[in-house]
Design an enzyme around this catalytic site. Sequence first.
Site, PDB file in Angstrom:
ATOM      1  N   CYS A   5       0.808  -1.220   0.000  1.00 42.93           N
ATOM      2  CA  CYS A   5       0.000   0.000   0.000  1.00 42.93           C
ATOM      3  C   CYS A   5       0.841   1.269   0.000  1.00 42.93           C
ATOM      4  CB  CYS A   5      -0.942   0.014   1.204  1.00 42.93           C
ATOM      5  SG  CYS A   5      -0.105   0.204   2.793  1.00 42.93           S
ATOM      6  N   LEU A  44      10.925  15.447  11.593  1.00 45.17           N
ATOM      7  CA  LEU A  44      10.482  14.063  11.430  1.00 45.17           C
ATOM      8  C   LEU A  44      10.827  13.245  12.647  1.00 45.17           C
ATOM      9  CD1 LEU A  44      11.848  12.747   8.028  1.00 45.17           C
ATOM     10  CD2 LEU A  44       9.620  13.705   8.526  1.00 45.17           C
ATOM     11  N   GLU A  47      -9.301 -10.904 -13.421  1.00 46.73           N
ATOM     12  CA  GLU A  47      -9.820 -11.789 -14.466  1.00 46.73           C
ATOM     13  C   GLU A  47      -9.827 -11.072 -15.808  1.00 46.73           C
ATOM     14  OE1 GLU A  47     -13.431 -13.848 -13.475  1.00 46.73           O
ATOM     15  OE2 GLU A  47     -13.857 -14.336 -15.567  1.00 46.73           O
ATOM     16  N   ARG A  59     -25.783 -14.415 -13.218  1.00 42.80           N
ATOM     17  CA  ARG A  59     -25.567 -15.309 -12.072  1.00 42.80           C
ATOM     18  C   ARG A  59     -26.385 -14.834 -10.868  1.00 42.80           C
ATOM     19  NH1 ARG A  59     -22.285 -19.566 -10.032  1.00 42.80           N
ATOM     20  NH2 ARG A  59     -21.145 -19.871 -11.959  1.00 42.80           N
ATOM     21  N   THR A 102     -21.231 -19.900 -16.532  1.00 45.32           N
ATOM     22  CA  THR A 102     -22.559 -19.948 -17.153  1.00 45.32           C
ATOM     23  C   THR A 102     -22.472 -19.719 -18.667  1.00 45.32           C
ATOM     24  OG1 THR A 102     -22.846 -17.650 -16.510  1.00 45.32           O
ATOM     25  CG2 THR A 102     -23.867 -19.319 -15.096  1.00 45.32           C
ATOM     26  N   GLU A 119     -15.732 -20.043  -4.321  1.00 43.20           N
ATOM     27  CA  GLU A 119     -16.727 -18.998  -4.108  1.00 43.20           C
ATOM     28  C   GLU A 119     -17.845 -19.359  -3.120  1.00 43.20           C
ATOM     29  OE1 GLU A 119     -17.145 -16.763  -8.239  1.00 43.20           O
ATOM     30  OE2 GLU A 119     -16.992 -18.920  -8.469  1.00 43.20           O
TER      31      GLU A 119
END
Length: 1368
Positions: free
Chosen positions: A56, A293, A838, A916, A1046, A1304
């Site tokens: 990050c 700092l 994906e 879906r 599907t 899933e």
Amino acid sequence: MGSLKKEEEMGQIAEEPKDAILYVNGVRRVLPDGFAHFTLLEYLRDVGLTGTKLGCGEGGCGACTVMISLYDRKMKKCMHYAVNACLTPLYSVEGMHVITVEGVGNHKRGLHPIQESLARSHGSQCGFCTPGFIMSLHALLRSSETPPTEEKIEESLAGNLCRCTGYRPIVDAFRVFSKTNDALYSDISSLSLQEGEFICPSTGKPCSCGSKTVNDVVTDDQSICSTRYKPLSYSEVDGSTYTDKELIFPPELLRRKLSPLNLSGLGGLKWYRPLTIKDLLELKEKYPTAKLLVGNTEVGVEMRLKRIPYQVLISVAHVPELNILNVKDDGIEIGAAVRLTELLNLFREVVTQRPAYETSACKAFIEQLKWFAGTQIRNVASVGGNVCTASPISDLNPLWMATRAKFLIINCNGNIRTTLAENFFLGYRKVDLNSNEILLSIFLPWTRPFEYVKEFKQAHRRDDDIAIVNAGMRVYLEEKGEEWVVSDASVAFGGVAPLSLCAIKTNEFLIGKEWNQNVLQGALNVLPADIVLKEDAPGGMVEFRRSLTLSFFFKFFLWVSHQIEENKSIKESVPLSHLSAINSFHRPPLVASQDYEIRKHGTSVGSPEVHLSARLQVTGEAEYTDDTPMPPNSLHAALVLSKKPHARILSIDDLSAKSSPGFAGIFFAKDVPGSNKIGPVVLDEELFASEFVTCVGQVIGIVVADTHENAKLAAGKVHVEYEELPAILSIEEAVSAKSFHPNSQKFMRKGDVDLCFQSDQCEKIIEGRVEVGGQEHFYLETHSSLVWTMDCGNEVHMISSTQAPQKNQKYVSHVLGLPMSKVVCKTKRIGGGFGGKETRSGFIAAAAAVPSYLMNRPVKLTLDRDIDMITSGQRHSFLGKYKVGFTKKGKALALDLEIYNNAGNSLDLSLAILERAMFHSDNVYEIPNVRIFGSVCFTNFPSNTAFRGFGGPQGMLIAENWIHRIALELKKSPEEIREINFQGEGSILHYGQQLEHCTLAQVWNELKVSCDFLKVREEVDEFNLHNRWKKRGIAMVPTKFGISFTTKFMNQAGALVNVYTDGTVLVSHGGVEMGQGLHTKVAQVAASAFNIPLSSVFISETSTDKVPNASPTAASASSDMYAAAALDACEQIKARMEPIASQRNFGSFAELVSACYMERIDLSAHGFYITPDIGFDWSTGKGKPFSYYTYGAAFAEVEIDTLTGDFHTRTANVFMDLGYSLNPAIDVGQVEGAFIQGLGWVALEELKWGDASHKWIRPGCLYTCGPGSYKIPSLNDIPFKFNVSLLKGNPNVKAIHSSKAVGEPPFFMASSVFFAIKDAILAARAETGHTGWFPLDNPATPERIRMSCLDEFTAPFISSDFHPKLSV
Ligand SMILES: Cc1cc2nc3c(=O)[nH]c(=O)nc-3n(C[C@H](O)[C@H](O)[C@H](O)COP(=O)(O)OP(=O)(O)OC[C@H]3O[C@@H](n4cnc5c(N)ncnc54)[C@H](O)[C@@H]3O)c2cc1C
Ligand code: FES
Ligand code: FES
């Protein structure tokens, strides 16, 4: 721990240093001048230590954790602590020893026991977070003189996020290093233990598993607890104890004194490290605007993320006057540079030594610091840095204000003045400090008898999160006769104004009043006048924030009254049920169990084998895309992004970018050599926007430069002129404007809904709407691609972090105008994907390919976390509108449903996701009449995309909402309504598929028995009766998840199996390893097929030149398909070997292979698999889209704080039918990981977009674009008790070796937590007479929980139908 004895003796002799140096993993390194702009992380990765990861860059994930060791001359000992390398300036560790994961152990030298234990406990899935976890525990153990407690270990991991595992296996792996305190576990006393037994760290129950090792022979039915690891030695290498190999503190650093530093960095940046206050003040005089700092946790974020170009940095961490910690007669003097960990330690010591009445403030600080950031931040962040940043949500400043603390300020002439903390804060990040002044120290006075101080904080997430509202409150009471009178008071808040705010009117009101119900009521009436928050105030949640101030004061009143009561009498004592408002949260050590059977098939299938890469992941040796060494002549890329949600591009000015340092090239739409049109299903996206932009974050161009920082700098200098156009920023707006993606309307029908509604069968009809929130993937590894050309651009190769190498190949060939045969994409492993890689990785690779191809130079594009979150899409938010008819018993008869998903500015996979959702809109319920209409909304947001469950969870959540509502309408339990409506064997679903081998009732009933639902219901009701301000809730929720893509053609898979003459086997298949253990399972299948050990099978990478045309690794079906394809190849090879094998007995597989080779038998085969017997026809709305279903059910019990909305999950039991698991340990890991990720979706993670609901955010912009503002579950959020069971004895006839898909299906199980929260809220509302149904959106954040618990503290701000805002 560790062998550091001699360090103290050697520390006496101090030498003057010559060079600026640093030791890394025991190796001396000279730090050259010119690197003041570098973080330690950049330095480490540049020198090849890529085990330390960038997750990050803002201190929020812990992936970059390393251990710093330094010799403390005052204490005469070596200090070791964990820090975030991403926020540590390189020069700040000068003269110190840095240990990275590589320095802890590696696969050649031997793994450290921490690494070994984590690997063996299945605590590393994708592995990207793993080095950070290892280093956090390593630092804790090195700095602890005795083994830490389990609680301490869990606490030390607060700054480390994992998105894959659900944390349980990490805790189990690490707790073996703790001092076990049996009494911490449940109510089992250690006295009742039999000989040889102890409390199992996995189950929390007595057992003898500790005496076994992981090498024990597995039986048919075993729990994971028998694999407990003993942290003894590097025994697998040479038997030496691990402390012998621990890196010692370098002797040179013991002898060496720190010296002042005067160094420089890029762009004239100056870096100073003065070691005396005199030198510091001289520097401050010379550079009045210099930034001081200590921890750099503020300044680092300002410079890197907000791009504030400070020119002079002065590190004051080692100035003695700023590091004092003096316990005096009248209070404590705290130097401004004192680190928060030190402060916390001092407070903890002081409360044990001083009279209790003196330390009320110290106790408040201890509590507040417990929830201040994570360990790594607290180890470096300073008190002065927190004060002087003057953040309006600082956790400490309201407490300094309330406790009468004084700030000592010194100017450049050495003059010191004092100011009260309450007068120090002047405005937004503005304090009472002149440019020639600095904060020297803080004086905190002791509290007096009957002076009470209390801290408050409510955040989105309990651990490592900044506050939504916090407070410090103090009263000083005097006993006058029978009354207690307020002699002094101070109430201060954070998070309700641009600065920490003193509630002046309330304070004035309180002083002189008697401490009783009247003063409480009076203060609650006055307090709102102190808190002025406009409707569009930055941060939003205005009603919540205002009501929190009242809740906090109410809690304070009760707490003080209770404190008095403990010693003295008070007229109005606190009713017992009200104590629930002040009992503080305590998290006991995790108790977890994993219950499964082992069904072995051959040598490996069915065994709980460890993830094949785990041992490389725990040592940091596992390489991810960004770790790949850059070839010579490489360039780094950064994207030029749209800043408007919808606009015409008028002009682009790139002149200043071109003169930026290190600039090498810039490319726009006109430069794309092939086609600029891209998209996974339809080509409705542009690689680089040409004329219009349709969302903030859309890619307009790409810049390449010599370094990543320079590329980003140059990209930031590109100026784009826009003509703004109207933007659609919600589903509602899209529906009103009929803004839908073309051809994206879908219908499904069963029975006759209208007829049923009109008939008298439907005894009741309800109508409602459900808003379903989105979710960010937050894979720990962001998108990354490295692209290079060969033969001057005749071929293009890439390494990408993608779930779909074939898509990357296709995108790149398309935009470059090259045939796919000349483009190769390779993926070794990815640091999490969850659907986010994906399709959305395609444009990253394609964008990087353009400059690489045109310049014939390797180009790497790795996205920063915020850019990744802004550009690459999320889980779709949904809107569901339902009408349900049902009988008085609760049997659903007709469902009329409209569902819409928020696709964003391109279609991507949104239509398949909507479909879906439609398939799963029944969840597990038999409904005779169904009509579903679905539509995909075009909005001006980045394109949303696949995410674990792919629309299924959204469809099921809508179903569970109306089920829950039927229950409330009929005053029945939701579980009863669920059962009445269950589907079963032979049920025909609304799309025509018939259920076969349905195990729903079995998993449900087994769960119900195992959680003793009815008994817990009684206990919860009893608890709620006696606790006014804390409520518990429970829920049981079932699931049925359809397995297959599907889209029929995608259900195909290929694999290549090569058998070598030494008897080893290399398998390549089309699936990507992203932590889910796919390669391990496929290798297990190959090992069993050849009857060889798992260690003889290797899977190196996924590559488009080995297995072509692979579908993305998605839809939970990859193990089913790729393992079957690999098995097919193995069977082919076995068939070819058979004639030789049958001739005689071979001593080994290697001998047999060699014999086959000599007989010229082909030992390589391509295997292929298609999922049989599936297909769906949208024209009829009927067919068989799924090969089979995975069933599950979950129980959850939660507790909420009705005054603040805080919640925790006390218990979660998850029951799944996974057939005969190929690898139950991996499957349990998937269940746990999915559940915790689902818990984030239903209860924690809220995306806030600039839309009509959030006017304080710029239109179309994502506010929650990093771990600082977007909160995925941390270790603290997992259930106290977390039990996972796999259904036994149920083979699945539809998939390989009778297994079932797992990725899933368990995700939706976390909705049990959501409905348990709703159940608890119902109990709270009943207290004020609000019964019946109410809407609750996910995520059920503290805001939504609290504002649904209607009471006297919400009444001044909201009406009973208040609905907190959600970006949908
Ligand atoms: C991941 C993360 C989580 C966080 N969580 C929290 C949280 O839960 N609660 C919270 O309140 N804050 C939180 N913060 C904010 C931050 O960490 C704290 O404010 C911290 O105390 C700052 O200290 P530092 O030493 O790192 O400051 P630095 O970044 O080193 O300095 C901050 C500022 O203070 C000034 N300064 C420092 N010392 C002096 C001095 N002696 N005199 C004058 N000026 C001085 C500097 O010039 C600079 O402007 C978090 C930050 C991060 C990155
Ligand atoms: S990369 Fe440093 S904390 Fe996330
Ligand atoms: S294993 Fe922790 S993020 Fe993947």
